[in-house]
Design an enzyme around this catalytic site. Structure first.
Site, PDB file in Angstrom:
ATOM      1  N   ASN A  81       0.741  -1.387   0.110  1.00  0.00           N
ATOM      2  CA  ASN A  81       0.184   0.168  -0.235  1.00  0.00           C
ATOM      3  C   ASN A  81       1.032   1.407  -0.208  1.00  0.00           C
ATOM      4  O   ASN A  81       0.450   2.228   0.290  1.00  0.00           O
ATOM      5  CB  ASN A  81      -0.920   0.026   1.512  1.00  0.00           C
ATOM      6  N   TYR A  83       3.559   3.597  -2.916  1.00  0.00           N
ATOM      7  CA  TYR A  83       4.174   3.529  -3.888  1.00  0.00           C
ATOM      8  C   TYR A  83       5.644   3.834  -3.750  1.00  0.00           C
ATOM      9  O   TYR A  83       6.055   3.789  -2.663  1.00  0.00           O
ATOM     10  CB  TYR A  83       3.604   5.335  -4.392  1.00  0.00           C
ATOM     11  N   VAL A  88       1.911   7.588   0.391  1.00  0.00           N
ATOM     12  CA  VAL A  88       1.066   5.888   1.330  1.00  0.00           C
ATOM     13  C   VAL A  88      -0.815   6.049   0.780  1.00  0.00           C
ATOM     14  O   VAL A  88      -1.247   7.455   0.135  1.00  0.00           O
ATOM     15  CB  VAL A  88       1.342   6.307   2.905  1.00  0.00           C
ATOM     16  N   CYS A  89      -1.280   4.745   0.229  1.00  0.00           N
ATOM     17  CA  CYS A  89      -2.146   4.658  -0.001  1.00  0.00           C
ATOM     18  C   CYS A  89      -3.368   4.096   0.643  1.00  0.00           C
ATOM     19  O   CYS A  89      -3.382   2.809   1.133  1.00  0.00           O
ATOM     20  CB  CYS A  89      -2.594   4.276  -1.497  1.00  0.00           C
ATOM     21  N   ILE A  90      -3.968   4.816   1.783  1.00  0.00           N
ATOM     22  CA  ILE A  90      -4.667   4.706   2.500  1.00  0.00           C
ATOM     23  C   ILE A  90      -6.306   4.914   2.639  1.00  0.00           C
ATOM     24  O   ILE A  90      -6.096   6.097   2.631  1.00  0.00           O
ATOM     25  CB  ILE A  90      -4.295   4.226   4.396  1.00  0.00           C
TER      26      ILE A  90
END
Lengths: 167, 606
Positions: A81, A83, A88-90
């Site tokens: 999650n 990159y 941060v991809c949440i």
């Protein structure tokens, strides 16, 4: 606009200083710009990121808390999650309107009652339990699914790196 | 974009440019003196070459005095096209130097984004003014061009400065610790820009009466008005911001509900004025340039299109604002005093105390303006995500959810509710054990209402009874409970615990240290005995957190930065030590097992 954001950030900073959640430190790097913070996150125990101290940058928008901040790890990370550049991809960091992955329910999205502390705690939980459905880093997601051992090896290498211990 | 290309042009730096300008100026002065040595230069000044040659052999007994000499020199320079341009260039150079001085005095070092904006604005300005002068006005005569150049020089200089002020203001508003005098300098500069731009406006009005046409006047006046309105906008926002932050404490609480609309309408009005004036300015330009099919009209049309969309966007936004306002007023009543009293929490959006609030159908309370700005972008309750229908059919089904029956408890648990969320995230963290008390402690942080002295007095009372409790903890709890009795009760019930990092803190209030017996939430790892040479960590740092770290939120920003820095370092060191220790242990374990294995083998052999 910036005035109320500033007061809120100050309040959050104060709270995080007086009652720091375990394993988390966050605050503005330089108080001349209160909208750019650095956070240190300890890797959760019992996971492959255990023991590491991971630095991340938080950039707040001028209309915070109406819009979510952006978060980016400043150390090397390998996680489904996160990159490759550390972003941060949440779901908690996504504004209710935008949905990059097209699957999140709006209940998990950003709302002004969220806070830095909650974001960081979510990130800790994300480190422990990656969500391999959202592939911010496809390689990592694949490895997490198929070759857990190799993934853990890489994670431990990263942990040593953040601690400045030669492998 | 033209400026991106232009931005890459090699522009000489300031020193080189100034030197070149000075050299050119001195050359042109020399040239002019050569010309005026001939007393008859006025008659033949159009034939420069002749004048120059004949000026070579003049008699030294020139009867003219120094004053007339200088006057003639100036006259000649103004008449001579080459010299005029040199003069304009000199003026430009002086303006740059002046700008540089102002920058040094007011802004100091420019930041990267400010530099970028400045460059962008500069080239944009140059580009559009070029089109204006040659495309729209179609200026034919040299002296006219010179006049326009001088006019735009002044205008461009002021608008660049104003842009810079705006950028800097936005940056300064990002920091809580900006010293007062940097605000003052910026405000003085803004006032100066405003005064100068109104002078320029007066100048065009005066000029309109005497020598320029109405059209020219309209062109000039529009630019002045634009500059003035922009500057006033920045100033107003600045003043609101200053009032907001400087008057913090007592006055802000009262003005909270007015602040949102005030800022909003300031922005709305000045933005609309700027856009409208700009729009009509461009329409005027389009109508004035009699050749419709030219590059200039194309550029102006593009600009007009952009302005039109901007105006449209702004009006749509304002409609939305009004709709939300209306909707809120109709559907969400103001919370009554009882409800406010029942709910001791702060507004969940801005974390500030609520003196008045609006109530959503899900019984969550928020400040009027906080809720308003949130609803403008999303239509759900920030706390529980209950969908709120803005239009009639929009998400109607979600609104059917009946409100919680036990209103007050639900309301009180605002933080608790979210805290549960957090605990879900952290539940797997082995050493993370949070009691409700912890939640109580952290629930409430930013009640700035109680005056410090009052709090201190109350804290002292509590500390008389419980000297081993750090003052900060007591203060924190007092901020929650606002009563000495309740805090004492909290302590007696064991609800109020001392976080472990505070235990070792030497108290300024001379709290006896051996009495720090209170619950340790985390197991303190035995880290002091790190004599292994591989642990190349200074012993001084090992073990307890540096005393000046936790539990304190300093008033001075420098100290806060330092403490944060130290805490980070400490965290890194501890993590490193733990890691090494753990791995050493596992190593030792493995070698131990090897040893026992070999012993066993030896035993069996013997």
């Amino acid at each position: 606009m910036a005035g109320s954001a500033l007061r809120r950030l100050m309040a959050e900073y104060k709270q995080l200083t007086l009652n720091p959640p375990e394993g988390i430190i966050a605050g503005p790097i330089n108080e001349e710009n209160f909208f750019e913070w650095e956070a240190l996150i300890t890797g959760p125990e019992g996971t492959c990121f255990e023991g590491g101290v991971f630095p991340a940058k938080l950039i707040f928008p001028p209309d915070y808390p109406l819009s979510p901040p952006k978060m980016q790890f400043t150390c090397e990370m390998f996680h489904p999650n996160i990159y490759a550049d550390g972003r941060v991809c949440i779901s908690i960091l996504h504004a209710p309107g935008d949905d990059p992955m097209g699957y999140e329910s709006s209940a998990e999205r950003w709302s002004p009652v969220q806070s830095v502390e909650k974001i960081l705690l979510s990130v800790v939980s994300m480190l422990a339990e990656p969500n391999d459905e959202s592939g911010a880093n496809v390689d990592a997601a694949k490895m997490w699914r198929d070759d857990r051992e190799e993934f853990e090896k890489i994670a431990q290498k990263l942990v040593r790196k953040t601690l400045g211990i030669p492998p | 974009m033209p400026m991106e290309f232009l931005g890459r042009l090699p522009i000489p730096n300031l020193r080189v440019y100034v030197t070149i300008s000075v050299v050119i100026l001195s050359f042109s002065i020399y040239y002019a003196t050569q010309i005026i040595k001939d007393p008859a230069w006025k008659t033949n000044h159009t034939h420069v070459d002749v004048g120059l040659h004949s000026g070579g052999d003049i008699d030294p007994t020139d009867p003219r005095s120094l004053g007339t000499h200088l006057k003639e020199l100036l006259e000649c320079m103004v008449m001579e096209p080459v010299c005029v341009w040199t003069l304009v260039n000199t003026g430009y150079c002086m303006l740059i130097l002046l700008g540089k001085t102002i920058q040094k005095l007011v802004f100091g070092e420019l930041r990267a984004s400010e530099n970028y904006h400045l460059k962008d604005k500069f080239w944009n300005f140059l580009f559009y003014k070029f089109i204006f002068v040659f495309g729209v006005l179609n200026v034919q005569y040299m002296d006219e061009i010179v006049l326009w150049c001088v006019w735009f020089l002044a205008l461009g200089f002021l608008s660049l400065l104003s842009q810079l002020c705006k950028d800097r203001f936005e940056y300064l508003s990002f920091s809580p610790t900006t010293p007062g005098w940097s605000h003052a300098r910026l405000l003085v500069l803004l006032t100066a820009i405003l005064v100068l731009s109104s002078f320029m406006l007066l100048f065009c009005i005066a000029a309109a009466f005497f020598f320029i046409s109405f059209n020219t006047f309209a062109f000039m006046a529009a630019e002045c008005i634009l500059l003035g309105v922009r500057t006033i906008h920045v100033m107003l926002r600045y003043l609101i911001h200053l009032y907001d932050t400087r008057g913090a404490g007592t006055s802000t609480q009262r003005s909270w509900d007015k602040r949102g609309p005030l800022t909003y309408y300031t922005d709305l009005i000045s933005e609309l004025i700027v856009l409208a004036v700009d729009f009509f300015h461009h329409v005027h330009m389009l109508l004035w340039s009699n050749i419709f099919l030219s590059m200039a009209s194309l550029v102006i049309c593009m600009q007009l299109r952009y302005l039109f969309y901007e105006i449209q966007r702004r009006i749509t936004k304002h409609r939305n604002y009004l709709a939300v306002l209306n909707h809120m007023e109709q559907n969400y009543p103001m919370a009554s005093q009882d409800e406010l009293a029942e709910n001791s929490d702060n507004c969940a959006i801005c974390w500030e105390k609520m003196e008045s609030a609006r109530k959503l159908p899900c019984t969550h309370l928020f400040h009027n303006s906080c809720l308003q700005s949130w609803l403008e972008q999303d239509t759900s309750c920030p706390t529980c995500r209950l969908g709120l229908s803005m239009q009639a059919n929009h998400r109607e089904n979600t609104l059917e959810i009946p409100p919680e029956p036990q209103t007050p408890t639900r309301r009180n648990s605002n933080h608790f509710f979210l805290f549960l969320d957090a605990s879900r995230y952290v539940s797997w963290l082995p050493s993370f054990s949070v009691e409700v008390s912890h939640n109580r402690l952290r629930g409430n942080i930013s009640t700035f209402t109680h005056t410090n002295s009052q709090m201190d007095a109350m804290a002292r009372q509590v500390q008389l009874l419980f000297p081993h409790y750090p003052r900060s903890i007591i203060l924190e709890d007092l901020r929650m409970t606002r009563s000495v009795e309740w805090t004492i009760e909290n302590i007696l019930d064991g609800v109020l615990t001392i976080p472990h990092h505070l235990i070792e803190e030497p108290q300024e209030e001379s709290v006896p240290q051996m009495e720090t017996i209170v619950t340790n939430i985390m197991p303190n790892s035995s880290i002091q005995n790190s004599s292994d040479p591989r642990f190349d960590i200074p012993i001084a740092d090992s073990g307890e957190e540096p005393s000046s770290l936790g539990g304190r939120f300093s008033k001075s920003s420098a100290e806060r930065e330092l403490i944060l820095q130290r805490r980070k370092e400490h965290m890194r060191l501890t993590a490193r030590r733990r890691y090494l220790e753990k791995h050493r242990k596992s190593e030792i374990d493995s070698t131990n097992s090897q040893i026992t294995n070999t012993e066993n083998i030896e035993n069996t052999i013997s």
